[in-house]
Design a protein around this motif. Structure first.
Motif, PDB file in Angstrom:
ATOM      1  N   UNK A 253      84.135  39.394  89.303  1.00 31.64           N
ATOM      2  CA  UNK A 253      82.757  39.277  88.838  1.00 31.64           C
ATOM      3  C   UNK A 253      82.042  38.169  89.598  1.00 31.64           C
ATOM      4  N   UNK A 254      82.693  37.019  89.720  1.00 41.48           N
ATOM      5  CA  UNK A 254      82.097  35.883  90.409  1.00 41.48           C
ATOM      6  C   UNK A 254      81.905  36.181  91.898  1.00 41.48           C
ATOM      7  N   UNK A 255      82.877  36.844  92.512  1.00 42.32           N
ATOM      8  CA  UNK A 255      82.813  37.130  93.948  1.00 42.32           C
ATOM      9  C   UNK A 255      81.635  38.042  94.284  1.00 42.32           C
ATOM     10  N   UNK A 256      81.451  39.104  93.505  1.00 42.56           N
ATOM     11  CA  UNK A 256      80.342  40.019  93.785  1.00 42.56           C
ATOM     12  C   UNK A 256      79.014  39.340  93.488  1.00 42.56           C
ATOM     13  N   UNK A 257      78.979  38.479  92.458  1.00 44.35           N
ATOM     14  CA  UNK A 257      77.761  37.724  92.181  1.00 44.35           C
ATOM     15  C   UNK A 257      77.324  36.895  93.370  1.00 44.35           C
ATOM     16  N   UNK A 258      78.283  36.315  94.069  1.00 38.45           N
ATOM     17  CA  UNK A 258      77.962  35.554  95.275  1.00 38.45           C
ATOM     18  C   UNK A 258      77.497  36.469  96.406  1.00 38.45           C
ATOM     19  N   UNK A 259      78.071  37.653  96.479  1.00 42.91           N
ATOM     20  CA  UNK A 259      77.747  38.593  97.553  1.00 42.91           C
ATOM     21  C   UNK A 259      76.285  39.036  97.500  1.00 42.91           C
ATOM     22  N   UNK A 260      75.746  39.193  96.286  1.00 49.28           N
ATOM     23  CA  UNK A 260      74.370  39.702  96.151  1.00 49.28           C
ATOM     24  C   UNK A 260      73.365  38.574  95.966  1.00 49.28           C
ATOM     25  N   UNK A 261      73.823  37.344  96.092  1.00 47.82           N
ATOM     26  CA  UNK A 261      72.978  36.199  95.749  1.00 47.82           C
ATOM     27  C   UNK A 261      71.636  36.205  96.480  1.00 47.82           C
ATOM     28  N   UNK A 262      71.661  36.422  97.819  1.00 45.44           N
ATOM     29  CA  UNK A 262      70.418  36.346  98.587  1.00 45.44           C
ATOM     30  C   UNK A 262      69.450  37.461  98.185  1.00 45.44           C
ATOM     31  N   UNK A 263      69.966  38.675  98.064  1.00 40.77           N
ATOM     32  CA  UNK A 263      69.135  39.820  97.690  1.00 40.77           C
ATOM     33  C   UNK A 263      68.546  39.630  96.294  1.00 40.77           C
ATOM     34  N   UNK A 264      69.384  39.167  95.374  1.00 39.21           N
ATOM     35  CA  UNK A 264      68.937  38.943  94.003  1.00 39.21           C
ATOM     36  C   UNK A 264      67.898  37.836  93.931  1.00 39.21           C
ATOM     37  N   UNK A 265      68.124  36.757  94.693  1.00 34.95           N
ATOM     38  CA  UNK A 265      67.187  35.642  94.700  1.00 34.95           C
ATOM     39  C   UNK A 265      65.823  36.073  95.209  1.00 34.95           C
ATOM     40  N   UNK A 266      65.814  36.881  96.273  1.00 36.56           N
ATOM     41  CA  UNK A 266      64.544  37.376  96.816  1.00 36.56           C
ATOM     42  C   UNK A 266      63.762  38.145  95.760  1.00 36.56           C
ATOM     43  N   UNK A 267      64.456  39.014  95.063  1.00 33.80           N
ATOM     44  CA  UNK A 267      63.804  39.852  94.060  1.00 33.80           C
ATOM     45  C   UNK A 267      63.319  39.025  92.868  1.00 33.80           C
ATOM     46  N   UNK A 268      64.191  38.160  92.370  1.00 30.86           N
ATOM     47  CA  UNK A 268      63.835  37.355  91.195  1.00 30.86           C
ATOM     48  C   UNK A 268      62.646  36.453  91.491  1.00 30.86           C
ATOM     49  N   UNK A 269      62.656  35.819  92.652  1.00 34.43           N
ATOM     50  CA  UNK A 269      61.541  34.930  92.997  1.00 34.43           C
ATOM     51  C   UNK A 269      60.221  35.693  93.050  1.00 34.43           C
ATOM     52  N   UNK A 270      60.247  36.895  93.620  1.00 35.60           N
ATOM     53  CA  UNK A 270      59.024  37.693  93.711  1.00 35.60           C
ATOM     54  C   UNK A 270      58.582  38.178  92.329  1.00 35.60           C
ATOM     55  N   UNK A 271      59.530  38.523  91.483  1.00 38.18           N
ATOM     56  CA  UNK A 271      59.204  38.923  90.114  1.00 38.18           C
ATOM     57  C   UNK A 271      58.524  37.774  89.384  1.00 38.18           C
ATOM     58  N   UNK A 272      59.083  36.594  89.521  1.00 33.58           N
ATOM     59  CA  UNK A 272      58.503  35.417  88.862  1.00 33.58           C
ATOM     60  C   UNK A 272      57.103  35.152  89.399  1.00 33.58           C
ATOM     61  N   UNK A 273      56.917  35.296  90.699  1.00 27.30           N
ATOM     62  CA  UNK A 273      55.627  34.974  91.305  1.00 27.30           C
ATOM     63  C   UNK A 273      54.531  35.942  90.908  1.00 27.30           C
ATOM     64  N   UNK A 274      54.873  37.208  90.742  1.00 28.39           N
ATOM     65  CA  UNK A 274      53.833  38.229  90.687  1.00 28.39           C
ATOM     66  C   UNK A 274      53.797  39.084  89.415  1.00 28.39           C
TER      67      UNK A 274
END
Length: 279
Positions: A253-274
């Motif tokens: 669970x932790x390993x895959x969470x790290x794998x998607x970190x950049x993609x998830x961060x991009x999406x979450x930041x844009x969701x928060x912004x807009x």
């Protein structure tokens, strides 16, 4: 037994402890699931408060859940980030599990953005899939709303739109704009802490569920009772029991969470912004 007057006193004391360190009023509250806590490091002008320093805050004991509140700005928007949620299986009462939601509401948050790590049951959901939650099934057979009502709650909250449809549409459009692939699906909540059996997974699939986990639903129900719109996002970190041919483990669970970190961060930041309440 839950005492609304005592709960109100505890929330007031928790708010006072936080207000002693910052006067920021969060627009959104974000709850970060297993392996996703690093998003809190992206908050600017952050005031970081260990939850152990917040009166009456329940303790998180799970690896990958830091147990901190982070208040600051993300994409220019004031936020409260709950870095490490608490779960029913840790021995907490249902009302304790949703204490952070009532605290966020008392601090001024208008919307609740929930993330989690989940097991995938939809055959097309491979590990690393990001899933917007459209609905949920409560198979823990409990609710934080049982018993007496807390301040500001609705006795019978409407659950026909538990994960706000308009907010979800906005988040989907953001994903398309930023080239972030995602799916939508139904999340089922089990009490845990054991992973589900293959027979249980087959049952959940037949009930219409796409992902399974041990969190999120109590927080969404609590938010509904307080009139807070909710957005839910699962990272599919593993295939559920019986679907991947090997035992399940938290390290995966932790390993895959790290794998998607950049993609998830991009999406979450844009969701928060807009998107979300007030946008």
């Amino acid at each position: 037994m839950f005492d609304p007057a005592e709960d109100a006193r505890q929330i007031d004391e928790a708010v006072a402890a936080i207000r002693a360190q910052t006067d920021l009023v969060p627009d959104l509250a974000l709850v970060l699931g297993s392996g996703l806590g690093a998003l809190a490091d992206e908050v600017e002008d952050a005031v970081i408060i260990p939850t152990g320093e917040v009166p009456h805050y329940p303790a998180s004991t799970v690896e990958g859940h830091a147990g901190r509140l982070v208040l600051g700005t993300l994409e220019g928007r004031p936020v409260l980030v709950v870095q490490g949620r608490v779960h029913l299986y840790e021995g907490h009462e249902p009302r304790a599990v949703t204490f952070p939601v009532r605290l966020a509401h008392a601090l001024g948050a208008k919307g609740l953005f929930l993330t989690n790590a989940a097991g995938g049951m939809n055959p097309s959901f491979v590990p690393g899939t990001l899933m917007l939650i459209t609905d949920h099934i409560n198979l823990a057979f409990t609710s934080a709303l049982s018993g007496k009502m807390a301040s500001g709650e609705h006795r019978f909250p409407d659950m026909s739109n538990p994960y706000d449809a308009e907010w979800r549409k906005q988040a989907g459009n953001i994903a398309l704009t930023h080239g972030v692939p995602y799916r939508e699906g139904v999340y089922v909540w089990t009490a845990g802490p054991s992973y589900e059996t293959p027979a249980e997974i087959r049952f959940f699939q037949r009930a219409g569920a796409d992902a399974v986990g041990m969190s999120t639903v109590p927080e969404a129900i609590q938010a509904a009772a307080l009139g807070m719109p909710v957005l839910g996002l699962s990272t599919i970190t593993n295939l559920a029991a019986g679907l991947q041919g090997r035992p399940l483990n938290h390290a995966e669970v932790m390993e895959v969470g790290q794998m998607v970190r950049e993609r998830l961060s991009t999406w979450v930041r844009a969701i928060v912004a807009e998107t979300g309440p007030g946008r």
